[in-house]
Enzyme design. Structure first.
Site, PDB file in Angstrom:
ATOM      1  N   LEU A   1      10.779 -20.483  -5.029  1.00  0.00           N
ATOM      2  CA  LEU A   1       9.802 -19.610  -4.361  1.00  0.00           C
ATOM      3  C   LEU A   1       8.405 -19.743  -4.989  1.00  0.00           C
ATOM      4  O   LEU A   1       8.264 -19.730  -6.208  1.00  0.00           O
ATOM      5  CB  LEU A   1      10.276 -18.150  -4.489  1.00  0.00           C
TER       6      LEU A   1
ATOM      7  N   ASP B   1       0.834  -1.211   0.000  1.00  0.00           N
ATOM      8  CA  ASP B   1       0.000   0.000   0.000  1.00  0.00           C
ATOM      9  C   ASP B   1       0.863   1.254   0.000  1.00  0.00           C
ATOM     10  O   ASP B   1       1.988   1.247   0.504  1.00  0.00           O
ATOM     11  CB  ASP B   1      -0.922  -0.025   1.231  1.00  0.00           C
ATOM     12  N   GLY B   2       0.322   2.324  -0.556  1.00  0.00           N
ATOM     13  CA  GLY B   2       0.996   3.624  -0.511  1.00  0.00           C
ATOM     14  C   GLY B   2       1.508   4.117  -1.861  1.00  0.00           C
ATOM     15  O   GLY B   2       2.197   5.147  -1.917  1.00  0.00           O
TER      16      GLY B   2
ATOM     17  N   SER C   1      -7.691  -5.581  -4.677  1.00  0.00           N
ATOM     18  CA  SER C   1      -8.726  -6.171  -3.821  1.00  0.00           C
ATOM     19  C   SER C   1     -10.075  -6.174  -4.536  1.00  0.00           C
ATOM     20  O   SER C   1     -10.277  -5.434  -5.506  1.00  0.00           O
ATOM     21  CB  SER C   1      -8.844  -5.391  -2.508  1.00  0.00           C
TER      22      SER C   1
ATOM     23  N   ARG D   1       0.064   7.703  -2.671  1.00  0.00           N
ATOM     24  CA  ARG D   1       0.672   8.768  -1.863  1.00  0.00           C
ATOM     25  C   ARG D   1       2.120   9.022  -2.258  1.00  0.00           C
ATOM     26  O   ARG D   1       2.588  10.151  -2.258  1.00  0.00           O
ATOM     27  CB  ARG D   1       0.553   8.420  -0.372  1.00  0.00           C
TER      28      ARG D   1
ATOM     29  N   HIS E   1       2.024   3.310  -9.018  1.00  0.00           N
ATOM     30  CA  HIS E   1       1.792   1.882  -9.283  1.00  0.00           C
ATOM     31  C   HIS E   1       2.930   1.299 -10.125  1.00  0.00           C
ATOM     32  O   HIS E   1       3.388   0.189  -9.897  1.00  0.00           O
ATOM     33  CB  HIS E   1       0.456   1.686 -10.008  1.00  0.00           C
TER      34      HIS E   1
END
Ligand code: IPE
Ligand code: IPE
Ligand code: MG
Length: 252
Positions: free
Chosen positions: A137, A26-27, A71, A30, A43
């Site tokens: 991974l 997130d962020g 989401s 901003r 992004h």
């Protein structure tokens, strides 16, 4: 039978390095705003952080990395931002999937993909197929994912598979149908960007996960920031309901 037992049913093994790290990235908006750039620039920059963190996980021998990319509530954003995020997802897959494959990474997407364009669905399927037999991974991207959606789709599948058990379902009946049935529950949850909430991410699976919140914005989340999160995790005492004194005894 579920591959991994749940933390509420059995005390799981605890290792120095978290086996499974789940992240709310997130962020981005901003980060861009601070630089007088459009949100989408944040992004774009965020994809670079993904690349760095994947590398970090391989070096530290984290086995599962799960990233929340979009989401089920993010459709509420302005349509231009939503379509930019979709094309960024497509582009990132096109550009990165061969590199992921060369690095033995297994890519899996969780979430309701039915709402995506057919070209994106095809690209996701092809990427998953290409990397399906890789043994390094396990990189999970949660896109159009919601924790409540996950639990409900699992309940519906379980009910359909074993209707005769109605009224007597337990955790072991449900967990094989959850989206992340192939992974142990996350050991460490990280949310960047300062908010202290789960935002409908892995609700079921986070039951006993160690939570770590940082003000660092996702595009600024570098190696040192990731190491700080791991260090914080290493200082936690994971009791799973037991007392501190019991931790030296063998688990039961
Ligand atoms: C997270 O960054 C990325 C997505 C939700 C896709 P945000 O876009 O939420 O950034 P902020 O929270 O507005 O800064
Ligand atoms: C959560 O971030 C979802 C992703 C990072 C993909 P948001 O920025 O959308 O979360 P809220 O709405 O502020 O809780
Ligand atoms: Mg946000």
């Amino acid at each position: 039978m579920a591959l991994f037992s749940s933390a509420t049913q059995r005390v799981p093994p605890v290792a120095e390095v978290p086996k499974h790290v789940a992240v709310i990235m997130d962020g981005n908006g901003r980060w861009a705003r601070k630089r007088f750039l459009p949100r989408i620039a944040g992004h774009k920059r965020g994809v670079e952080t993904v690349r760095d963190i994947v590398k970090q996980c391989i070096e530290l021998k984290v086995e599962y990395l799960t990233l929340f990319a979009f989401s089920s509530e993010n459709w509420r954003r302005p349509p231009e931002e939503v379509s930019f995020l979709m094309s960024l997802f497509m582009e990132a897959l096109k550009r990165e999937v061969n590199k992921l494959h060369q690095n033995n990474i297994k890519l899996i997407m969780i979430g309701d993909r039915s709402r995506f364009d057919s070209s994106l669905i095809e690209k996701i399927e092809a990427s998953e197929q290409l990397t399906a037999n890789n043994t390094g991974l396990v990189l999970t991207i949660a896109a159009n994912y919601g924790g409540r959606w996950d639990v409900l789709q699992a309940v519906n599948k379980m009910q359909k598979a074993q209707p005769e058990l109605s009224g007597a379902y337990d955790e072991a009946h449900l967990t094989p149908y959850l989206s992340m049935n192939y992974a142990p529950e996350p050991d460490l949850f990280i949310r960047t960007g300062g908010e202290k909430r789960i935002s409908n991410f892995l609700l079921w699976q986070l039951a006993y996960t160690e939570l770590y919140f940082t003000d660092t914005l996702w595009p600024d989340f570098n190696e040192a920031a990731f190491k700080a999160a791991i260090q914080s995790y290493q200082q936690r005492e994971r009791r799973f309901g037991r007392t501190s004194e019991q931790l030296t005894e063998p688990p039961r």
